[in-house]
Scaffold this motif. Structure first.
Motif, mmCIF file in Angstrom:
data_model
loop_
_atom_site.group_PDB
_atom_site.id
_atom_site.type_symbol
_atom_site.label_atom_id
_atom_site.label_comp_id
_atom_site.label_asym_id
_atom_site.label_seq_id
_atom_site.Cartn_x
_atom_site.Cartn_y
_atom_site.Cartn_z
ATOM 1 N N SER A 116 -3.013 7.251 3.618
ATOM 2 C CA SER A 116 -1.977 6.132 3.556
ATOM 3 C C SER A 116 -0.972 6.611 4.719
ATOM 4 O O SER A 116 -0.294 5.530 5.341
ATOM 5 C CB SER A 116 -1.052 6.419 2.231
ATOM 6 O OG SER A 116 -0.666 7.708 1.993
ATOM 7 N N MET A 127 -7.335 -2.448 -2.843
ATOM 8 C CA MET A 127 -6.466 -1.386 -2.874
ATOM 9 C C MET A 127 -6.473 -0.719 -4.395
ATOM 10 O O MET A 127 -6.624 0.185 -4.531
ATOM 11 C CB MET A 127 -5.030 -2.150 -2.807
ATOM 12 C CG MET A 127 -3.908 -0.731 -2.720
ATOM 13 S SD MET A 127 -2.334 -1.635 -2.358
ATOM 14 C CE MET A 127 -2.586 -2.884 -1.053
ATOM 15 N N VAL A 130 -6.044 4.603 0.274
ATOM 16 C CA VAL A 130 -5.867 3.243 0.079
ATOM 17 C C VAL A 130 -6.922 2.829 1.154
ATOM 18 O O VAL A 130 -6.779 3.090 2.110
ATOM 19 C CB VAL A 130 -4.536 2.831 -0.157
ATOM 20 C CG1 VAL A 130 -3.918 2.823 1.221
ATOM 21 C CG2 VAL A 130 -4.860 1.203 -0.534
ATOM 22 N N ALA A 134 0.932 -1.320 -0.112
ATOM 23 C CA ALA A 134 0.057 0.002 -0.053
ATOM 24 C C ALA A 134 0.814 1.159 -0.108
ATOM 25 O O ALA A 134 0.590 2.208 -0.647
ATOM 26 C CB ALA A 134 -0.868 -0.031 1.186
ATOM 27 N N THR A 170 0.809 3.906 -3.065
ATOM 28 C CA THR A 170 0.789 5.359 -3.052
ATOM 29 C C THR A 170 1.643 6.286 -3.547
ATOM 30 O O THR A 170 1.516 7.518 -4.022
ATOM 31 C CB THR A 170 0.056 5.775 -1.520
ATOM 32 O OG1 THR A 170 0.990 5.361 -0.521
ATOM 33 C CG2 THR A 170 -1.383 4.904 -1.247
ATOM 34 N N GLY A 200 -8.008 2.838 -4.300
ATOM 35 C CA GLY A 200 -6.691 3.762 -4.056
ATOM 36 C C GLY A 200 -6.732 5.057 -4.882
ATOM 37 O O GLY A 200 -7.302 5.115 -6.163
#
Length: 533
Positions: free
Chosen positions: A394, A380, A389, A316, A320, A384
């Protein structure tokens, strides 16, 4: 001569041994060093910080060394655990609980209320304990001390001082001496000095290197792939890029090769700082690790749950950090997510095809973890955004992981609870790095502990002093090799065995797991056992 009658029939003296004059002097010296630190916490304004800091650290180290000399140099070589269950501090007595509460309180203040230790906020100068360490920090990095520098210094002093004690205790065992010197070397050099020296490079406009422990690998150093860390490494020219590449190669190439050749002991017992503190300062508490079946079941679920969480959080963070425009980023979010899913699928497929039999029932739990990760990837992808996310910022995810895993679990519980849960609570129940190395060790490592069941006298020393809670005696009685994911290869079980039943070996993979079912005890229904067959 004492007229007190001793009604004990024990061959070994069950009474708590007194403290000798030399040990009392050593305790006094060490306590004076701690007293200086306590005065600093109370904001005492020392006229010469350099002198008092040096005096404090020297007294603490000298007290520990003198105490260890009096305990072990006056005895014959060989591990002496005399009266370990009769000492309050090492048997969950009052001293043990007080020590645990004190360590836990210190960690809570360190992680969440560092200003109480004197950390300057809003540009203010340090005071109290943190200010006492300013001179040393300026010598090494050129910067004033932080709470992490204070912690790192005390951490390193503890490993070196108690490492000396450990070497004396195991001075008859070359393996124990070498691995103790190894963890002392890696902690002092790679975890403490080198990162501080690297901070000096940041005085140049060409460098913005993050604090980087060169021996710490993902997922133990969960911050490696954070945005601020990646920005710092990528902006530091060839040095930063080289460090990033080295970090990735260590994870996917160096670590599996070393685990194949030597087992997870190459890291957990020879390199890791958490393991180094556990083996040195925590050695007196290794017998407190629970050997219950319930503890083993909790261990398997908890440590692998943390690993799954670590993988998802890391993906994750990188997701991002990346962009969606291929003209700006050669590696886009979609490409990265697809690549990560492909790699995990290939690993899962290979394991299921070639190692399914060795995993047994654990294969089902591995499949659950795999599908949880893949589903997380899908969620995700569809939730996202630039900064979010799973519909969560994040940064909040990163903070949550750092708080619950990096701070509370590994620090407050993992170290603060030494006198309560044993010295490897974090390594056993929470470390995602240990989970990965254990997975590799179980499936394809040449390392195992061989046993000679015919020589076993069932004394139980091996199981008692296994810091990972493994019932070593059960394997020894059956003459079965010990191939466990949790085993860190510390070798203490072999060192405390009076009959030489256990031996740490690296050999071929053939015959590594030699299950040998032998009925032990008289609580087994033989007909029921045969019918199940």
């Amino acid at each position: 001569m004492s007229n007190k009658l001793d009604h004990s029939m024990s061959l070994a003296n069950p009474n708590t041994k007194g403290v000798s004059i030399q040990q009392k002097i050593a305790l006094a010296i060490g306590l004076v060093g701690l007293f200086i630190l306590a005065l600093a916490i109370l904001n005492t304004n020392f006229p010469n910080q350099e002198v008092f800091l040096t005096l404090s650290l020297v007294l603490i180290t000298a007290g520990t060394i003198l105490f260890a000399n009096d305990i072990y140099l006056k005895k014959l070589e060989g591990i002496k655990n005399d009266g370990v269950w009769f000492k309050s501090i090492s048997s969950r007595g009052i001293l043990g609980w007080l020590t645990g509460v004190g360590l836990t309180a210190f960690y809570i203040v360190l992680y969440f209320k560092a200003e109480l230790l004197g950390l300057g906020t809003n540009g203010e100068a340090n005071t109290g304990l943190v200010a006492l360490f300013d001179p040393l920090s300026r010598i090494l990095s050129g910067n004033p001390a932080s709470q992490w520098f204070v912690y790192g210094t005390l951490y390193t002093v503890a490993i070196i001082a108690f490492g000396y004690k450990f070497i004396l205790k195991y001075r008859h065992n070359r393996y124990q001496q070498i691995r103790t010197v190894s963890v002392m070397f890696f902690q002092l050099g790679f975890a403490f000095l080198i990162p501080e020296f690297m901070a000096r490079l940041n005085t140049s406009p060409d460098y913005n290197l993050p604090y980087y422990d060169l021996k710490s690998m993902w997922p133990l150093n969960y911050y490696l792939f954070d945005g601020w860390s990646l920005d710092g490494l990528l902006s530091s020219q060839n040095l930063g890029l080289g460090m990033l590449i080295f970090g990735v190669v260590t994870i996917f190439v160096i670590s599996p090769i070393l685990t194949y050749k030597f087992g997870k002991r190459w890291y957990c017992s020879w390199v890791c700082g958490c393991g180094g503190l556990a083996e040195t300062a925590g050695d007196s508490f290794r017998q407190l690790s629970s050997k219950k079946l319930s503890a083993w079941k909790l261990e398997r679920w908890l440590i692998h749950t943390v690993l799954v969480f670590s993988v998802v959080m890391t993906i994750a963070m990188i997701y991002t950090y990346l962009g969606s425009d291929p003209n700006k980023y050669w590696l886009t979010r979609g490409t990265f997510l697809a690549g990560a899913a492909t790699i995990l699928t290939l690993v899962f497929a290979v394991v299921m095809i070639f190692k399914r039999k060795e995993l047994g029932k654990d294969a089902r739990y591995g499949a659950i973890g795999y599908f949880v990760i893949i589903i997380s990837f899908l969620v995700m992808h569809y939730t996202g955004t630039t900064n979010e996310v799973f519909f969560i910022k994040s940064g909040s995810l990163r903070s949550a992981y750092g708080l619950y895993i990096g701070s509370i679990f590994s620090g407050v519980i993992g170290t603060g609870f030494y006198p309560i849960l044993g010295n490897r609570a974090w390594c056993r129940f929470g470390c995602p790095m240990a989970a990965i190395l254990g997975f590799q060790q179980r499936l394809f490592s040449r390392f195992r502990i061989t046993t000679n069941g015919g020589q076993c006298i069932s004394c139980g020393n091996c199981s008692t002093y296994c810091e990972m809670g493994i019932d070593v005696r059960a394997y020894a009685q059956k003459g079965e090799n010990i191939v466990r994911s949790s085993c860190v290869g510390c070798g203490v079980c072999s060192a405390v065995c009076p009959r030489g039943v256990l031996k740490l070996e690296n050999d071929t993979l053939d015959g590594r797991i030699n299950s040998n079912e032998i009925l032990l005890g008289n609580d087994v229904d033989l007909m029921d056992f045969v019918n199940k067959k």
